[in-house]
Write a protein that holds these residues in place. Sequence first.
Motif, short mmCIF file in Angstrom:
data_model
loop_
_atom_site.label_atom_id
_atom_site.label_comp_id
_atom_site.label_asym_id
_atom_site.label_seq_id
_atom_site.Cartn_x
_atom_site.Cartn_y
_atom_site.Cartn_z
N TRP A 122 42.66 51.82 36.35
CA TRP A 122 42.45 51.07 37.22
C TRP A 122 40.89 50.92 37.13
N VAL A 123 40.32 51.99 37.79
CA VAL A 123 38.50 52.02 37.56
C VAL A 123 37.94 51.68 36.42
N GLU A 124 38.21 52.05 35.54
CA GLU A 124 37.64 51.56 34.22
C GLU A 124 37.38 49.87 34.36
N LYS A 125 40.17 49.61 34.18
CA LYS A 125 39.65 47.78 34.51
C LYS A 125 39.34 47.33 35.21
N CYS A 161 49.41 44.67 38.47
CA CYS A 161 49.35 43.80 37.61
C CYS A 161 51.13 43.36 36.91
N SER A 162 51.94 43.97 37.37
CA SER A 162 53.47 43.09 36.73
C SER A 162 53.28 42.03 37.71
N VAL A 163 52.71 41.42 38.80
CA VAL A 163 52.48 40.08 39.47
C VAL A 163 52.18 39.68 38.48
N ALA A 164 53.02 38.50 38.54
CA ALA A 164 52.85 37.19 37.19
C ALA A 164 51.74 36.46 37.11
N ASN A 165 50.71 36.09 38.32
CA ASN A 165 49.89 36.37 38.34
C ASN A 165 48.55 36.36 37.91
N ILE A 166 48.58 37.95 39.10
CA ILE A 166 47.22 38.85 38.17
C ILE A 166 47.84 39.91 37.21
N ARG A 167 48.87 39.44 36.28
CA ARG A 167 49.06 40.04 34.87
C ARG A 167 48.42 38.71 33.53
N ASN A 168 48.93 37.28 34.33
CA ASN A 168 47.98 36.28 33.35
C ASN A 168 46.48 36.62 33.36
N ASP A 189 51.19 42.86 48.64
CA ASP A 189 52.14 43.15 49.10
C ASP A 189 52.69 43.97 48.58
N PHE A 190 52.16 44.14 47.01
CA PHE A 190 52.74 45.56 46.24
C PHE A 190 52.04 46.04 46.09
N ALA A 203 49.14 52.79 41.40
CA ALA A 203 50.07 51.93 42.28
C ALA A 203 48.79 50.68 42.82
N ILE A 204 48.17 50.33 41.80
CA ILE A 204 47.23 48.95 41.69
C ILE A 204 47.32 49.17 40.49
#
Length: 426
Positions: free
Chosen positions: A245-248, A190-197, A326-327, A185-186
């Motif tokens: 995600w925990v490691e990320k 990262c598919s949200v553009a700003n987060i992915r960038n 929201d995502f 889920a978390i």
Amino acid sequence: MTGAYKQNQKIKYGEGNFRALLQFRIYAGEEILASHIGICDKNASYISKTTQNEIIQCCGDAITGKIFAKIKNTKYFTIMADETTGISVKEQLAICIRYFDTTSYEIQGKFFKFFDVVDVSGENIARTILQELDRLNLDISYCRGQAYDGGSIMSGKFKGVQAHIAKVQSLAIYSHCANHRPNLAISKACSVANIRNAIGVISSVSNFFRESAGRIHKLETEVQDKLPHLKKGKHALKKMCETRWVEKHDVVLTFLDTLSCLPVVLGTISESSESRRSNVFSFLHATQSYEFLVSFWTNSGLGLEVTRIVHGCTGNNEALCLPSMDFIINELSSRFPKSELQRVGHIQKLLSPEFMCPTDYSKHSGALFSTLCRLKTYLGSTMTEDRLNGLALLHIHQDIVSALKPEEVLDISATKHKIKFSLNVL
């Protein structure tokens, strides 16, 4: 050191860690060991790799025996399994059993075996699991649950592992592993553009520094000068993990610790004769942009003060923060039943090891694949399955090992060879 050992020194330097440890014990005054090594015949030293492997395997059997004695006493259990690829480029299937411990009155989960899996079909993996349970005299009719990841091989309704085991035991209800679900889920955020960038910038900058010991040294020096409270070495930029995600999140927090020092170091590198200066300028600009800083804040804990990072920047950060939140909420809602979602609680808890590892099983399994990496190194990539499992059991279940008696291991070895050991020493 005894005279017998002086006369017949069979352990020499450079013969491996095991023999070096034996030599250390002898020099420390272990008279019985020194006498044995000094006078034994070459074919009766009991320090060969064959004997080592057998002792390791017997230790593993003793640990497994204790685990399964408790499981049988409890009666009902759940199967948990996951697979990964080790350094030997082999598929390794790790199997754990979850059960209620009637002694401690706690839900426990214990790792008990790695399997080399050549045929990765759901049918073959299910057959492997069932055969191993049968070998350990664990009745599949008492199985009440299965927990795997969401991959089709494990979770497929018709040909997945859970489907084949359900044919044998229909009461073994499949559940998508709760640890995997929040991770997915978390990660999907990262598919949200700003987060992915932002994640891309963090990964690229981290890799840029990791490629050069000189760059890391410059960063370490700057951090020690400006942030002496940080423990040396703990803030070296790490490689981004793409799946967990925990490691990320650990990578993001480490990046956060060094963020205030990066502009100075990148500026210094950009003025030097070092290659790839064009990348340095882009990194320098990217790590100071408002969009990156706010997106980075959103990833770094979902609750930190934005002023801690942005240093006076102004603007409406809700435009960047709310879409990702929201995502995540939508992803959690789609992956968890409403009753479970209410127990998840605050989003920030998803990032804590306590939430990701709420039980004894998770405490062990959180280090399970890192254990595989430590045991099956480049030099030990040809390690046999029996040796790997024995060492893994010894490493993971240290609470059981501490209470294990030598005679318990010797009894298992004696049973295999149909001989009797005596521990009496004259």
